[in-house]
Design a protein around this motif. Structure first.
Motif, PDB file in Angstrom:
ATOM      1  N   ASP A  62       0.732  -1.202  -0.065  1.00 48.90           N
ATOM      2  CA  ASP A  62       0.026  -0.136  -0.055  1.00 48.90           C
ATOM      3  C   ASP A  62       1.069   1.155   0.018  1.00 48.90           C
ATOM      4  N   LEU A  63       1.065   1.865  -1.164  1.00 50.50           N
ATOM      5  CA  LEU A  63       1.911   2.893  -1.207  1.00 50.50           C
ATOM      6  C   LEU A  63       1.179   4.187  -1.421  1.00 50.50           C
ATOM      7  N   PRO A  64       1.481   5.265  -0.861  1.00 53.77           N
ATOM      8  CA  PRO A  64       0.850   6.563  -0.734  1.00 53.77           C
ATOM      9  C   PRO A  64       0.744   7.040  -2.213  1.00 53.77           C
ATOM     10  N   ALA A  65      -0.201   7.797  -2.709  1.00 53.16           N
ATOM     11  CA  ALA A  65      -0.372   8.361  -3.891  1.00 53.16           C
ATOM     12  C   ALA A  65       0.701   9.242  -4.183  1.00 53.16           C
ATOM     13  N   ARG A  66       1.295   9.246  -5.413  1.00 57.49           N
ATOM     14  CA  ARG A  66       2.205   9.903  -5.779  1.00 57.49           C
ATOM     15  C   ARG A  66       1.631  11.407  -6.187  1.00 57.49           C
ATOM     16  N   THR A  67       2.422  12.531  -5.539  1.00 58.25           N
ATOM     17  CA  THR A  67       1.863  13.741  -5.842  1.00 58.25           C
ATOM     18  C   THR A  67       3.167  14.375  -6.502  1.00 58.25           C
ATOM     19  N   VAL A  68       2.999  15.468  -7.453  1.00 60.27           N
ATOM     20  CA  VAL A  68       3.692  16.404  -8.101  1.00 60.27           C
ATOM     21  C   VAL A  68       3.408  17.870  -7.783  1.00 60.27           C
ATOM     22  N   GLU A  69       4.464  18.381  -7.103  1.00 59.11           N
ATOM     23  CA  GLU A  69       4.085  19.695  -6.654  1.00 59.11           C
ATOM     24  C   GLU A  69       4.493  20.911  -7.741  1.00 59.11           C
ATOM     25  N   PRO A  70       3.810  21.817  -7.888  1.00 55.12           N
ATOM     26  CA  PRO A  70       4.191  22.999  -9.185  1.00 55.12           C
ATOM     27  C   PRO A  70       5.472  23.356  -8.843  1.00 55.12           C
ATOM     28  N   PRO A  71       6.459  23.622  -9.782  1.00 55.13           N
ATOM     29  CA  PRO A  71       7.758  24.157  -9.507  1.00 55.13           C
ATOM     30  C   PRO A  71       7.664  25.571  -8.728  1.00 55.13           C
ATOM     31  N   ARG A  72       8.798  25.901  -8.012  1.00 60.03           N
ATOM     32  CA  ARG A  72       8.648  27.212  -7.079  1.00 60.03           C
ATOM     33  C   ARG A  72       9.151  28.211  -8.019  1.00 60.03           C
ATOM     34  N   GLU A  73       8.863  29.423  -7.808  1.00 62.59           N
ATOM     35  CA  GLU A  73       9.634  30.459  -8.492  1.00 62.59           C
ATOM     36  C   GLU A  73      10.749  30.756  -8.049  1.00 62.59           C
TER      37      GLU A  73
END
Length: 82
Positions: free
Chosen positions: A68-79
């Motif tokens: 049971d792996l956590p869902a993969r999330t992608v954060e928006p790039p930082r400025e």
């Protein structure tokens, strides 16, 4: 355990390799242990170096391993702060 001198090892490497099939071979230099000769299989068994994590997770004999792996999330790039 078999013990041979560096000189004996240099003269007959094949004999040392044959002896290593029956167990570790200690090679001495000036009467002191300096190296140990092992078969590749024995080294792999002792070090565990050849076993990958994926090998442990691979389904064997019909056994399934569920993770049971956590869902993969992608954060928006930082400025960029220039």
């Amino acid at each position: 355990m078999t013990t041979i001198t560096s000189r004996e090892f240099n003269r007959d490497v094949s004999a040392a390799k044959r002896a290593a099939e029956h167990g570790p071979v200690t090679i001495t230099d000036h009467g002191r242990p300096s190296h140990v000769l092992l078969t590749a299989a024995e080294f792999a068994r002792l070090s565990g170096a050849l076993e990958a994590v994926g090998d442990r997770l691979w389904a064997r004999d019909g056994i399934q391993i569920d993770l049971d792996l956590p869902a993969r999330t992608v954060e928006p790039p930082r400025e960029l702060d220039l």
